[in-house]
Design an enzyme around this catalytic site. Structure first.
Site, PDB file in Angstrom:
ATOM      1  N   ASP A 194       0.821  -1.085   0.080  1.00  0.00           N
ATOM      2  CA  ASP A 194       0.092  -0.101  -0.157  1.00  0.00           C
ATOM      3  C   ASP A 194       1.038   1.349   0.113  1.00  0.00           C
ATOM      4  OD1 ASP A 194      -2.552   1.327  -0.213  1.00  0.00           O
ATOM      5  OD2 ASP A 194      -2.799   1.457   1.852  1.00  0.00           O
ATOM      6  N   LYS A 196       2.017   4.711  -0.938  1.00  0.00           N
ATOM      7  CA  LYS A 196       1.420   6.217  -1.712  1.00  0.00           C
ATOM      8  C   LYS A 196       1.825   7.121  -0.696  1.00  0.00           C
ATOM      9  CE  LYS A 196      -3.031   5.048   0.803  1.00  0.00           C
ATOM     10  NZ  LYS A 196      -4.326   4.383   0.635  1.00  0.00           N
ATOM     11  N   ASN A 199       0.799   7.295   3.105  1.00  0.00           N
ATOM     12  CA  ASN A 199       1.161   6.368   3.949  1.00  0.00           C
ATOM     13  C   ASN A 199       2.790   6.864   4.152  1.00  0.00           C
ATOM     14  OD1 ASN A 199      -1.050   5.097   4.291  1.00  0.00           O
ATOM     15  ND2 ASN A 199      -0.428   3.519   2.932  1.00  0.00           N
ATOM     16  N   ASP A 212       1.252   2.520   8.350  1.00  0.00           N
ATOM     17  CA  ASP A 212      -0.022   1.673   7.771  1.00  0.00           C
ATOM     18  C   ASP A 212       0.424   0.618   7.243  1.00  0.00           C
ATOM     19  OD1 ASP A 212      -2.644   1.072   7.014  1.00  0.00           O
ATOM     20  OD2 ASP A 212      -3.099   2.665   6.162  1.00  0.00           O
ATOM     21  N   THR A 230      -4.436   0.547  -3.233  1.00  0.00           N
ATOM     22  CA  THR A 230      -4.959   1.632  -3.621  1.00  0.00           C
ATOM     23  C   THR A 230      -4.916   1.630  -5.299  1.00  0.00           C
ATOM     24  OG1 THR A 230      -4.294   2.934  -1.785  1.00  0.00           O
ATOM     25  CG2 THR A 230      -4.855   4.300  -3.718  1.00  0.00           C
TER      26      THR A 230
END
Length: 399
Positions: A194, A196, A199, A212, A230
């Site tokens: 994840d 991005k 985060n 996260d 995502t």
């Protein structure tokens, strides 16, 4: 909007559509949301008959590690909020140390037990200068609490949004710290899944703190096949429902580098399906101002065939670190936090959380919504049993 810890905090509206099974399953298109985190969820089958202490840590760490509970922290403001709970800025009453307290409602996350346990276990296991640190974990009758390192600089996303785009040297710095963080996770058998800007937090000196781990996966062979993440940052093999490995994180790194250099991800559409179609079929457009090194790195990281992607196979992150895009990076000095970050967050008062979204920090601090199962003692006890061994105290806070 801050999407801080959204995988477990429930900022995605798609949580309710998740498929629940005893094995990880591929999701359908309804479980893939643009810029919102989702996952298929495992459910545990063990019915533990153990009564947990509801107020204090039942720590396996030898004394003199302190026992803590929710009453040991003063709540200062909200840093983030979701359907499952929230993240608060808190101050330890004795040490006066500031922390980020992630609070989850048991009634909401009971079907996500394995994901919560995995996140807690990963945070306990990792120890890296560019990954957020877990200090305490404890539970009450209604909530789970994780006391995390407070990244006073806020989200990298906020600074990227303000700047519009980063210069290549700035992008190189943040990408290099992320390469080291992801490499550490991979060495422990963890696929992050994840990556991005939301985060990627910044500490008070401007260094990256990756956070996260709600979608992360611990895999002994480094392989898994769950559709999660995502949408704009998901690798083609994930979207296709194929078995994949650590190389999905290198794809996401390529998307993030492109995002930092241009101000937006390379694959996007008017809706979720068009974004997915673009990822599966189109090549990223390389703007004229990209250097040859940037074009070469992104071409390597954004190969749709994971077997030939830069960072895949046996060479792993070594191939990325040796790329000419990072030619000016002193990797030994970087991991020692000896390189000055390009952005130094302005912090006049750490307790005011001035680098976080005022949409959250201005909210009044109130208790969590009532536990929907509080009227059913047996169900409440079952919830406690689900989260057996959740408590934790980091050795660094022992005195």
């Amino acid at each position: 909007m801050i999407q801080f810890e959204e995988a477990i905090l429930g900022l995605s509206n798609d949580v309710g559509a998740l498929t629940i099974s005893n094995q990880e399953e591929a999701s359908d298109d309804d479980n893939v949301s643009t810029r919102s985190s989702i996952t298929a969820v495992d459910t545990g089958s063990n019915d533990y008959k153990v009564k947990l202490d509801q107020q204090y840590v039942s720590s396996t760490v030898e004394p003199p590690c302190p026992k803590v509970g929710s009453d040991d922290f003063d709540r200062l403001c909200v840093l983030g909020r979701g359907a499952f709970g929230k993240v608060l800025l808190v101050k330890h009453r004795v040490s006066k140390t500031l922390y980020a307290m992630k609070t989850l409602k048991k009634a909401s996350v009971v079907i996500h037990v394995n994901n919560i346990k995995t996140e807690r276990q990963i945070l306990e296991q990792v120890n890296h200068p560019f990954i957020v640190q877990l200090y305490y974990a404890f539970q009450t009758s209604a909530e789970l609490h994780m006391i995390l390192e407070y990244a006073v600089g806020g989200e990298l996303f906020r600074f990227l949004d303000q700047e519009g785009m980063f210069s290549e040297p700035m992008t190189c710095f943040y990408a290099a710290e992320l390469v080291l963080a992801l490499s550490h996770l991979h060495s422990l058998g963890i696929v992050y899944r994840d990556l991005k800007p939301e985060n990627c937090l910044l500490d008070q000196n401007g260094h990256i703190l990756l956070t996260d781990f709600g979608l992360s996966k611990v895999s002994l062979d480094g392989k898994t096949n769950t559709i999660c993440g995502t949408a704009e940052y998901m690798a083609p093999e994930v979207l296709a429902g194929l078995q994949y490995d650590y190389s999905v994180d290198w794809w996401s790194l390529g998307i993030l580098i492109y995002d930092m250099l241009t101000g937006s991800p390379p694959f996007k559409g008017n809706n979720r399906q068009k974004t997915i179609d673009a990822i599966m079929s189109k090549k990223p457009t390389m703007p004229y101002y990209f250097t040859n090194e940037a074009k070469s790195l992104l071409t390597g990281l954004l190969r749709k065939n994971p077997h030939v992607r830069l960072g895949a196979q046996n060479k792993g992150s070594d191939a990325i670190r040796k790329h000419r895009f990072f030619r000016k990076i002193d990797w030994k000095l970087l991991v020692e936090r000896g390189v000055d970050p390009p952005i130094i967050p302005v912090v006049t008062d750490p307790e005011s959380a001035e680098n976080f979204d005022t949409a959250f920090t201005n909210e009044p601090i109130i208790g969590s919504p009532p536990n929907a199962l509080s009227g059913f003692p047996q169900q409440q006890q079952n919830n406690e049993n689900h989260f057996r061994h959740f408590s934790y105290v980091d050795i660094s806070v022992c005195s």
